[in-house]
Design a protein around this motif. Structure first.
Motif, PDB file in Angstrom:
ATOM      1  N   VAL A 123      -8.758 -61.017 -65.220  1.00  0.00           N
ATOM      2  CA  VAL A 123      -9.510 -60.031 -66.002  1.00  0.00           C
ATOM      3  C   VAL A 123     -10.699 -59.495 -65.208  1.00  0.00           C
ATOM      4  O   VAL A 123     -11.535 -60.269 -64.715  1.00  0.00           O
ATOM      5  N   ALA A 124     -10.774 -58.169 -65.076  1.00  0.00           N
ATOM      6  CA  ALA A 124     -11.946 -57.543 -64.466  1.00  0.00           C
ATOM      7  C   ALA A 124     -13.106 -57.615 -65.446  1.00  0.00           C
ATOM      8  O   ALA A 124     -12.966 -57.273 -66.625  1.00  0.00           O
ATOM      9  N   MET A 125     -14.247 -58.063 -64.952  1.00  0.00           N
ATOM     10  CA  MET A 125     -15.433 -58.193 -65.805  1.00  0.00           C
ATOM     11  C   MET A 125     -16.641 -57.636 -65.071  1.00  0.00           C
ATOM     12  O   MET A 125     -16.702 -57.629 -63.836  1.00  0.00           O
TER      13      MET A 125
ATOM     14  N   ASP B 153      14.681 -46.034 -62.128  1.00  0.00           N
ATOM     15  CA  ASP B 153      14.701 -45.198 -60.934  1.00  0.00           C
ATOM     16  C   ASP B 153      13.358 -44.529 -60.696  1.00  0.00           C
ATOM     17  O   ASP B 153      13.131 -43.955 -59.625  1.00  0.00           O
ATOM     18  N   TRP B 154      12.488 -44.595 -61.676  1.00  0.00           N
ATOM     19  CA  TRP B 154      11.237 -43.819 -61.676  1.00  0.00           C
ATOM     20  C   TRP B 154      10.213 -44.636 -62.448  1.00  0.00           C
ATOM     21  O   TRP B 154      10.489 -45.099 -63.553  1.00  0.00           O
ATOM     22  N   ILE B 155       9.022 -44.822 -61.892  1.00  0.00           N
ATOM     23  CA  ILE B 155       7.932 -45.515 -62.577  1.00  0.00           C
ATOM     24  C   ILE B 155       6.758 -44.549 -62.701  1.00  0.00           C
ATOM     25  O   ILE B 155       6.239 -44.048 -61.701  1.00  0.00           O
ATOM     26  N   LYS B 156       6.352 -44.288 -63.930  1.00  0.00           N
ATOM     27  CA  LYS B 156       5.139 -43.503 -64.164  1.00  0.00           C
ATOM     28  C   LYS B 156       3.977 -44.475 -64.275  1.00  0.00           C
ATOM     29  O   LYS B 156       3.893 -45.273 -65.213  1.00  0.00           O
ATOM     30  N   LEU B 157       3.056 -44.420 -63.315  1.00  0.00           N
ATOM     31  CA  LEU B 157       1.931 -45.349 -63.227  1.00  0.00           C
ATOM     32  C   LEU B 157       0.672 -44.654 -63.719  1.00  0.00           C
ATOM     33  O   LEU B 157       0.179 -43.708 -63.098  1.00  0.00           O
ATOM     34  N   ASP B 158       0.148 -45.121 -64.824  1.00  0.00           N
ATOM     35  CA  ASP B 158      -1.004 -44.491 -65.473  1.00  0.00           C
ATOM     36  C   ASP B 158      -2.240 -45.373 -65.316  1.00  0.00           C
ATOM     37  O   ASP B 158      -2.140 -46.544 -64.926  1.00  0.00           O
ATOM     38  N   PHE B 159      -3.409 -44.813 -65.632  1.00  0.00           N
ATOM     39  CA  PHE B 159      -4.660 -45.584 -65.621  1.00  0.00           C
ATOM     40  C   PHE B 159      -5.638 -44.850 -66.522  1.00  0.00           C
ATOM     41  O   PHE B 159      -6.128 -43.779 -66.178  1.00  0.00           O
ATOM     42  N   ASN B 160      -5.917 -45.422 -67.702  1.00  0.00           N
ATOM     43  CA  ASN B 160      -6.596 -44.692 -68.765  1.00  0.00           C
ATOM     44  C   ASN B 160      -7.997 -45.211 -69.070  1.00  0.00           C
ATOM     45  O   ASN B 160      -8.381 -45.320 -70.237  1.00  0.00           O
ATOM     46  N   LEU B 161      -8.770 -45.509 -68.064  1.00  0.00           N
ATOM     47  CA  LEU B 161     -10.149 -45.924 -68.296  1.00  0.00           C
ATOM     48  C   LEU B 161     -10.979 -45.659 -67.052  1.00  0.00           C
ATOM     49  O   LEU B 161     -10.438 -45.489 -65.946  1.00  0.00           O
ATOM     50  N   ASP B 162     -12.274 -45.600 -67.243  1.00  0.00           N
ATOM     51  CA  ASP B 162     -13.216 -45.451 -66.133  1.00  0.00           C
ATOM     52  C   ASP B 162     -13.787 -46.820 -65.789  1.00  0.00           C
ATOM     53  O   ASP B 162     -14.588 -47.366 -66.553  1.00  0.00           O
ATOM     54  N   PRO B 163     -13.413 -47.390 -64.641  1.00  0.00           N
ATOM     55  CA  PRO B 163     -13.958 -48.707 -64.284  1.00  0.00           C
ATOM     56  C   PRO B 163     -15.386 -48.672 -63.777  1.00  0.00           C
ATOM     57  O   PRO B 163     -15.980 -49.729 -63.537  1.00  0.00           O
ATOM     58  N   GLY B 164     -15.953 -47.466 -63.567  1.00  0.00           N
ATOM     59  CA  GLY B 164     -17.324 -47.377 -63.089  1.00  0.00           C
ATOM     60  C   GLY B 164     -17.491 -48.038 -61.736  1.00  0.00           C
ATOM     61  O   GLY B 164     -16.766 -47.753 -60.793  1.00  0.00           O
ATOM     62  N   ALA B 165     -18.453 -48.937 -61.630  1.00  0.00           N
ATOM     63  CA  ALA B 165     -18.681 -49.649 -60.374  1.00  0.00           C
ATOM     64  C   ALA B 165     -17.728 -50.827 -60.188  1.00  0.00           C
ATOM     65  O   ALA B 165     -17.714 -51.447 -59.128  1.00  0.00           O
ATOM     66  N   GLY B 166     -16.942 -51.138 -61.231  1.00  0.00           N
ATOM     67  CA  GLY B 166     -15.894 -52.136 -61.079  1.00  0.00           C
ATOM     68  C   GLY B 166     -16.326 -53.557 -61.376  1.00  0.00           C
ATOM     69  O   GLY B 166     -17.426 -53.837 -61.855  1.00  0.00           O
ATOM     70  N   CYS B 167     -15.422 -54.457 -61.066  1.00  0.00           N
ATOM     71  CA  CYS B 167     -15.567 -55.879 -61.370  1.00  0.00           C
ATOM     72  C   CYS B 167     -16.633 -56.515 -60.476  1.00  0.00           C
ATOM     73  O   CYS B 167     -16.652 -56.300 -59.266  1.00  0.00           O
TER      74      CYS B 167
END
Length: 683
Positions: free
Chosen positions: A375-377, A411-425
């Protein structure tokens, strides 16, 4: 070994020269006869233990020089610079592309001393541009407002940046400078996290340009023997003030050197995705199968199962809350399992795609309980994603995607990312420090994408992030296309395509035709294919806009009126037979200004696709609501004395004109209704 006194990467049209002795310095950079950077330029910048280190730093010596010519058209030079006082080596990398007026630079800082060193800034590029008048072009990016143009004379300091943790949420990582109205410098940062481009006017009209990793909330502690690498920065130079002269170079470089390739991706298959028509809980396996049947008859080639397939077996689960539990299939919605759907798609001669936000971690996901170490914290609180700076989490992510591909027949992977991690973990038990968690995450994500492509080279990877909030040349080197934006009403679709193709080729972009949003609310997403007032020319207009790149549909296919479904099938057939070859191979030129949402910008949109040998062209033209009834478009890069035959696709009419006429007098469009379009083939 004997070091060269000078490294010359120039050719007849472009100068790129570095002095090695008596000290490392720039000797020339720019178009032949028009160098744009001062010899006193810093070239790069690193801050190490609060000390600035760049090409002007005393006690910085060239230790080794190597040049790799293994890839035709690409010369990669590496200069090792030793800073004896700090005990660090800076590897300065510069790539010269011989078929373009372009360079790419980055640095690697290596600690060869006995003490740890803290790095707090990494600029891959630092140039002092010669005195002159500079006009800046850039874009801001936000959800549903990607590629909003910014244009200004550069008279005061400007910082283009992202601090959101996603490369296109803030500004887009691209800029262009028009220099004295007669030449262009365009650049992009190849990084998907936080980045900065700084443009600082100084005395006597000199502009200091620097670009690289953002130093906001960033620091990495290098133990003896450790290293850290900055993201590449690409610079393209062009004559004149037409941004297309730089954009075409970006596209050519991407196609030849950067973009991943495989047979399915290279085909530019037409896709159907259920998302906007059947969000999450509105989809089940019977509905998906019914759409697959119609998709096959229409000529669609890929059917993608978007969010809502995973998580607890409960009809009421919400996809966002369940992200992370990819091993679970919602058996209430999909009692036969996912492989059965994939087999149905394959049996109809199509390919199967699936959506996965492999980085995301929903509030109800069991993964946080079974693997709390993933888990990123930040400051003790969860921030919504799996930290791929942790090698164990990165291994889990690979095994998860590997499972989806192998066991579900994807055959196909749609890779999404639906948040702003800011400065991150900022956990310190993941293998990264308290201030380089976001950097480590993106290094881990890039490694994950590279590994998936290595093990599954035939699988297509689609890049998505709340639509178009993570579009950059870094992720474009690891995925086959970028989804441009969640909204896709016509003028917005033209806006984002116009902007994205300043740094990406059309075949690196994906956007659906004007979708029907059955559940979400948006003031401009009002398309209803069953509206009795809908006219054929409007359907053509909506569909052809999406055919400018990779395209697809997100509509309720079984509910389409017969005439609309047939119109779509006709457009799909034309795209396959004619248009996608231009999208895949041709240089593309913008013939109008950028249309913008809410009735702003240019109300006509024209694009010219020119095959590399100049033998064929295709022109696509659109008249938006509020546009004047007449527009003349002047074409580009034709042979002036050649007589061309023009085929007007809708009418079948053929006309002839010389290249000089088409470039100087132009093509006249005065018979298109509002929301009308035209396609013209030119040979």
């Amino acid at each position: 070994m004997t070091l060269p006194s000078r490294l010359d990467l120039s050719d007849a049209g472009f100068a790129c020269v570095l002095d090695m002795a008596p000290r490392f310095a720039l000797a020339g950079l720019g178009l032949a006869g028009e160098h744009r950077a001062l010899e006193s330029s810093s070239l790069f910048l690193a801050i190490i233990d609060a000390q600035v280190v760049d090409a002007q730093t005393p006690n910085l010596y060239v230790r080794n020089v190597s040049v790799d010519d293994a890839i035709p058209g690409r010369r990669h030079a590496r200069i090792e610079l030793l800073h004896g006082g700090l005990g660090v080596v800076i590897d300065y990398h510069i790539v010269r592309y011989s078929d373009a007026f372009a360079i790419e630079t980055w640095i690697v800082v290596r600690n060869e001393g006995a003490l740890p060193r803290r790095v707090t800034r990494l600029d891959s590029l630092a140039l002092d541009l010669l005195p002159g008048r500079y006009d800046l072009q850039a874009y801001t990016g936000a959800w549903g407002a990607e590629f909003e143009p910014q244009s200004m004379p550069l008279t005061s300091p400007v910082t283009l940046e992202s601090r959101s943790g996603r490369s296109s949420h803030g500004h887009h990582p691209w800029f262009a400078l028009v220099c004295d109205g007669r030449s262009i410098i365009s650049g992009a940062v190849a990084w998907s996290g936080n980045w900065a481009i700084r443009l600082m006017p100084r005395l006597e009209e000199v502009v200091a340009l620097s670009a690289g990793l953002h130093d906001w909330e960033f620091a990495v502690d290098l133990a003896p023997g450790a290293s850290v690498e900055s993201p590449p920065v690409v610079l393209v130079f062009a004559r004149g003030d037409d941004l297309d002269e730089a954009a075409v170079q970006f596209a050519r470089l991407g196609r030849r050197f950067w973009y991943p390739r495989n047979a399915l991706a290279d085909r530019l298959p037409v896709e159907w995705n259920h998302w906007w028509a059947y969000e999450d809980r509105a989809l089940d396996e019977a509905t998906f199968r019914a759409n697959v049947d119609v998709a096959a008859r229409m000529g669609i080639e890929v059917c993608t199962l978007d969010a809502g397939w995973f998580g607890a077996s409960d009809a009421g689960t919400h996809w966002y809350d369940q992200r992370g539990d990819w091993e679970m299939v919602n058996a209430v919605r999909f009692p036969s399992g996912i492989r059965a759907l994939a087999d149905d798609v394959h049996a109809r001669g199509m390919r199967f795609g699936i959506w996965c936000e492999i980085e995301g971690l929903g509030v109800r996901a069991r993964l946080a309980e079974t693997h709390p170490d993933f888990v990123a914290m930040r400051n003790g609180s969860r921030i919504g994603y799996v930290c791929l700076g942790n090698p164990a989490a990165q291994q889990w992510a690979f095994e998860t995607l590997d499972h989806l591909i192998r066991d579900y027949g994807c055959d196909w992977i749609k890779l999404d990312f639906n948040l702003d991690p800011g400065a991150g973990c900022n956990r310190t038990d993941h293998g990264h420090g308290a201030r380089d968690g976001l950097y480590a995450h993106y290094r881990g994500y890039y490694a994950l994408l590279d590994r998936v492509r290595s093990v599954h080279p035939d699988v297509v990877l689609e890049n998505c992030s709340s639509g178009g909030l993570r579009i950059d040349p870094g992720i474009a080197r690891r995925t086959h296309m970028a989804f441009l934006s969640d909204p896709d009403w016509p003028e917005h679709s033209l806006q984002v395509f116009w902007g994205a193709t300043q740094m990406l080729a059309p075949d690196a972009c994906l956007h659906w035709s004007y979708c029907e949003w059955s559940f979400a609310r948006h003031p401009s997403q009002t398309f209803n294919p069953r509206d009795p007032s809908l006219q054929p020319h409007q359907v053509d207009f909506y569909t052809r806009i999406s055919m400018l790149r990779r395209f697809g549909f997100s509509q309720r296919l079984p509910d389409l009126p017969d005439w609309v479904a047939q119109r779509y099938a006709d457009h799909i057939a034309f795209y396959k037979a004619v248009m996608r070859r231009f999208v895949r191979e041709a240089d593309m030129y913008h013939l109008t200004g950028q249309p913008l949402g809410e009735g702003r910008g240019d109300r006509w949109a024209g694009f010219q696709y020119r095959m590399p040998d100049g033998s064929e062209h295709l022109v696509a033209v659109f008249r938006l609501p509020g546009a004047e009834p007449l527009r003349v478009l002047r074409l580009k890069h034709l042979h002036p004395e050649r007589i061309y035959t023009l085929l007007w696709v809708d009418s079948g009419q053929q006309t002839q004109a010389s290249g000089a006429e088409l470039m100087d007098t132009g093509l006249r469009f005065d018979d298109l209704p509002e929301e009308g379009s035209a396609l013209v083939r030119i040979r």
